[in-house]
Design a protein around this motif. Structure first.
Motif, PDB file in Angstrom:
ATOM      1  N   ALA A  24       0.824  -1.210   0.000  1.00 29.50           N
ATOM      2  CA  ALA A  24       0.000   0.000   0.000  1.00 29.50           C
ATOM      3  C   ALA A  24       0.858   1.260   0.000  1.00 29.50           C
ATOM      4  CB  ALA A  24      -0.921  -0.014   1.226  1.00 29.50           C
ATOM      5  N   SER A  25       2.059   1.159   0.545  1.00 29.61           N
ATOM      6  CA  SER A  25       2.951   2.318   0.577  1.00 29.61           C
ATOM      7  C   SER A  25       3.606   2.576  -0.773  1.00 29.61           C
ATOM      8  CB  SER A  25       4.038   2.116   1.635  1.00 29.61           C
ATOM      9  OG  SER A  25       4.858   1.003   1.300  1.00 29.61           O
ATOM     10  N   GLU A  26       3.491   1.590  -1.701  1.00 25.80           N
ATOM     11  CA  GLU A  26       4.089   1.678  -3.033  1.00 25.80           C
ATOM     12  C   GLU A  26       5.592   1.978  -2.965  1.00 25.80           C
ATOM     13  OE1 GLU A  26       1.733   4.388  -5.383  1.00 25.80           O
ATOM     14  OE2 GLU A  26       0.297   2.795  -5.846  1.00 25.80           O
ATOM     15  N   THR A  27       6.253   1.310  -2.050  1.00 28.67           N
ATOM     16  CA  THR A  27       7.697   1.442  -1.934  1.00 28.67           C
ATOM     17  C   THR A  27       8.368   0.910  -3.197  1.00 28.67           C
ATOM     18  OG1 THR A  27       7.570   1.155   0.464  1.00 28.67           O
ATOM     19  CG2 THR A  27       9.725   0.806  -0.576  1.00 28.67           C
ATOM     20  N   ILE A  28       9.221   1.699  -3.810  1.00 29.22           N
ATOM     21  CA  ILE A  28       9.889   1.287  -5.046  1.00 29.22           C
ATOM     22  C   ILE A  28      11.110   0.425  -4.707  1.00 29.22           C
ATOM     23  CG2 ILE A  28      11.148   2.080  -7.081  1.00 29.22           C
ATOM     24  CD1 ILE A  28       9.323   4.472  -7.200  1.00 29.22           C
ATOM     25  N   LYS A  29      11.200  -0.717  -5.370  1.00 28.20           N
ATOM     26  CA  LYS A  29      12.263  -1.688  -5.097  1.00 28.20           C
ATOM     27  C   LYS A  29      12.954  -2.057  -6.394  1.00 28.20           C
ATOM     28  CE  LYS A  29      12.907  -6.306  -3.071  1.00 28.20           C
ATOM     29  NZ  LYS A  29      12.207  -7.445  -2.385  1.00 28.20           N
ATOM     30  N   ASP A  30      14.284  -2.004  -6.400  1.00 30.12           N
ATOM     31  CA  ASP A  30      15.066  -2.471  -7.539  1.00 30.12           C
ATOM     32  C   ASP A  30      15.134  -3.990  -7.504  1.00 30.12           C
ATOM     33  OD1 ASP A  30      15.621   0.095  -8.452  1.00 30.12           O
ATOM     34  OD2 ASP A  30      17.469   0.250  -7.281  1.00 30.12           O
ATOM     35  N   ILE A  31      14.852  -4.628  -8.633  1.00 24.81           N
ATOM     36  CA  ILE A  31      14.830  -6.086  -8.698  1.00 24.81           C
ATOM     37  C   ILE A  31      15.507  -6.553  -9.983  1.00 24.81           C
ATOM     38  CG2 ILE A  31      12.728  -6.396  -7.319  1.00 24.81           C
ATOM     39  CD1 ILE A  31      11.221  -6.663 -10.027  1.00 24.81           C
ATOM     40  N   PRO A  32      15.921  -7.818 -10.039  1.00 24.35           N
ATOM     41  CA  PRO A  32      16.432  -8.354 -11.300  1.00 24.35           C
ATOM     42  C   PRO A  32      15.347  -8.359 -12.372  1.00 24.35           C
ATOM     43  CG  PRO A  32      17.038  -9.763  -9.446  1.00 24.35           C
ATOM     44  CD  PRO A  32      16.036  -8.780  -8.932  1.00 24.35           C
ATOM     45  N   ASN A  33      15.742  -8.213 -13.628  1.00 17.74           N
ATOM     46  CA  ASN A  33      14.800  -8.436 -14.713  1.00 17.74           C
ATOM     47  C   ASN A  33      14.359  -9.893 -14.654  1.00 17.74           C
ATOM     48  OD1 ASN A  33      14.826  -5.843 -16.418  1.00 17.74           O
ATOM     49  ND2 ASN A  33      17.002  -6.247 -16.086  1.00 17.74           N
ATOM     50  N   TYR A  34      13.072 -10.137 -14.934  1.00 20.83           N
ATOM     51  CA  TYR A  34      12.570 -11.500 -14.729  1.00 20.83           C
ATOM     52  C   TYR A  34      11.388 -11.842 -15.625  1.00 20.83           C
ATOM     53  CZ  TYR A  34       8.545  -9.876 -11.851  1.00 20.83           C
ATOM     54  OH  TYR A  34       7.384  -9.298 -11.407  1.00 20.83           O
ATOM     55  N   ILE A  35      11.088 -13.138 -15.629  1.00 19.60           N
ATOM     56  CA  ILE A  35       9.932 -13.699 -16.348  1.00 19.60           C
ATOM     57  C   ILE A  35       9.117 -14.463 -15.326  1.00 19.60           C
ATOM     58  CG2 ILE A  35       9.217 -15.243 -18.217  1.00 19.60           C
ATOM     59  CD1 ILE A  35      12.363 -14.963 -18.989  1.00 19.60           C
ATOM     60  N   GLN A  36       7.812 -14.360 -15.412  1.00 21.35           N
ATOM     61  CA  GLN A  36       6.935 -15.082 -14.476  1.00 21.35           C
ATOM     62  C   GLN A  36       5.959 -15.966 -15.238  1.00 21.35           C
ATOM     63  OE1 GLN A  36       5.117 -12.777 -11.241  1.00 21.35           O
ATOM     64  NE2 GLN A  36       3.205 -13.909 -11.539  1.00 21.35           N
ATOM     65  N   ILE A  37       5.921 -17.254 -14.852  1.00 13.94           N
ATOM     66  CA  ILE A  37       5.034 -18.246 -15.477  1.00 13.94           C
ATOM     67  C   ILE A  37       4.139 -18.854 -14.407  1.00 13.94           C
ATOM     68  CG2 ILE A  37       4.940 -20.431 -16.751  1.00 13.94           C
ATOM     69  CD1 ILE A  37       6.138 -18.183 -18.375  1.00 13.94           C
ATOM     70  N   THR A  38       2.874 -19.089 -14.739  1.00 13.49           N
ATOM     71  CA  THR A  38       1.959 -19.784 -13.821  1.00 13.49           C
ATOM     72  C   THR A  38       1.330 -20.978 -14.528  1.00 13.49           C
ATOM     73  OG1 THR A  38       1.439 -17.828 -12.488  1.00 13.49           O
ATOM     74  CG2 THR A  38      -0.169 -19.605 -12.482  1.00 13.49           C
ATOM     75  N   ASP A  39       1.342 -22.126 -13.857  1.00 15.95           N
ATOM     76  CA  ASP A  39       0.689 -23.342 -14.355  1.00 15.95           C
ATOM     77  C   ASP A  39      -0.387 -23.758 -13.361  1.00 15.95           C
ATOM     78  OD1 ASP A  39      -0.137 -25.728 -15.411  1.00 15.95           O
ATOM     79  OD2 ASP A  39       1.795 -26.755 -15.245  1.00 15.95           O
ATOM     80  N   ASN A  40      -1.639 -23.422 -13.683  1.00 13.26           N
ATOM     81  CA  ASN A  40      -2.793 -23.797 -12.855  1.00 13.26           C
ATOM     82  C   ASN A  40      -3.681 -24.823 -13.562  1.00 13.26           C
ATOM     83  OD1 ASN A  40      -2.310 -22.247 -10.538  1.00 13.26           O
ATOM     84  ND2 ASN A  40      -3.223 -20.416 -11.451  1.00 13.26           N
ATOM     85  N   ARG A  41      -3.106 -25.569 -14.505  1.00 16.60           N
ATOM     86  CA  ARG A  41      -3.929 -26.530 -15.257  1.00 16.60           C
ATOM     87  C   ARG A  41      -4.377 -27.707 -14.406  1.00 16.60           C
ATOM     88  NH1 ARG A  41       0.136 -28.029 -19.808  1.00 16.60           N
ATOM     89  NH2 ARG A  41       1.479 -27.810 -17.970  1.00 16.60           N
ATOM     90  N   GLY A  42      -3.515 -28.139 -13.489  1.00 17.54           N
ATOM     91  CA  GLY A  42      -3.832 -29.308 -12.677  1.00 17.54           C
ATOM     92  C   GLY A  42      -3.428 -30.619 -13.308  1.00 17.54           C
TER      93      GLY A  42
END
Length: 243
Positions: A111-129
């Motif tokens: 909620a404070s919207e604190t800005i954080k430096d992070i590595p460049n990344y890719i995010q994948i989600t598998d919810n197929r089951g």
């Protein structure tokens, strides 16, 4: 005397029968068995999974990318949720061979919207089951260009792949790679059967320090360069079977 003895025996017998009868009736009134059911109905999950903090994917706080031009995630159940845009910033024109490092990605956390430096990344989600596995590749759709000027010989490379997840499933496999401007696909992540369920991120660099030197653009000194922004497009493809 015989009569008395008989009477006592009779009384004992009657008392025994009455006690047995009472016990049988109490059991029938207080016990028994009865069956019931429990059920659950699974339906396909087609919601979009929001980006997570790749360095702390179990953090429930809301994460918002700072980059306004980041691509929107695809809808589940097997989805690409987030991919960092790669920025190399302003660089002075040089006649020497140069290697430029990509800027870190940034997110707003909570909620404070604190800005954080992070590595460049890719995010994948598998919810197929189905736990069937999946495969992610990327290709570069042509060389970096600025109008009609092409950055001939430039090579974009991704190093120090690091996986992270709040999921307890077995991890997929992540690889580093260099891209071919001719459009040849490179492997990025691959999950075999029973791997990579839930949400997984691949960071390029374990933390901000390592990430600062994990994505590079190599440019030959002999390559013609003109002032202005050179751009290239990357296409990421997620398929629903292992490699």
């Amino acid at each position: 005397m015989k009569l008395t003895k008989f009477a006592i025996v009779g009384m004992v017998t009657v008392a025994t029968l009455v006690g047995t009868g009472t016990g049988t009736m109490a059991h029938a009134a207080d016990g028994g068995t009865l069956g019931s059911k429990a059920d659950v109905n699974f339906i396909p999950n087609d919601t979009i999974t929001n980006p997570v903090d790749p360095t702390d994917p179990g953090n429930p706080e809301v994460v918002v990318p700072v980059d306004p031009d980041h691509p929107a995630g695809t809808a589940g159940p097997l989805s690409i949720d987030y991919i960092s845009n790669i920025h190399f910033g302003d660089q002075k024109i040089s006649g020497n061979n140069e290697v430029y490092s990509a800027q870190l990605d940034q997110i707003k956390v909570g909620a404070s919207e604190t800005i954080k430096d992070i590595p460049n990344y890719i995010q994948i989600t598998d919810n197929r089951g189905s736990n069937a596995g999946w495969h992610l590749t990327v290709k570069q759709d042509g060389q970096f260009v600025n109008g009609t000027s092409e950055l001939v010989g430039a090579v974009l490379s991704f190093e120090n792949p690091t996986l992270n997840s709040a999921s307890e499933s077995d991890a997929p496999t992540a690889t580093g790679f260099s891209l071919d401007p001719a459009g040849t696909s490179s492997d990025v992540m691959s999950a075999e059967e029973d791997q990579g369920m839930g949400t997984w991120v691949e960071m390029f660099g374990e933390d901000a320090t390592e990430a600062a030197d994990s994505i590079k653009l190599s440019v030959p000194g002999k390559t013609s360069k003109i002032p202005g922004q050179y751009e290239a497009t990357l296409t990421w493809e997620l398929t629903d079977t292992p490699a």
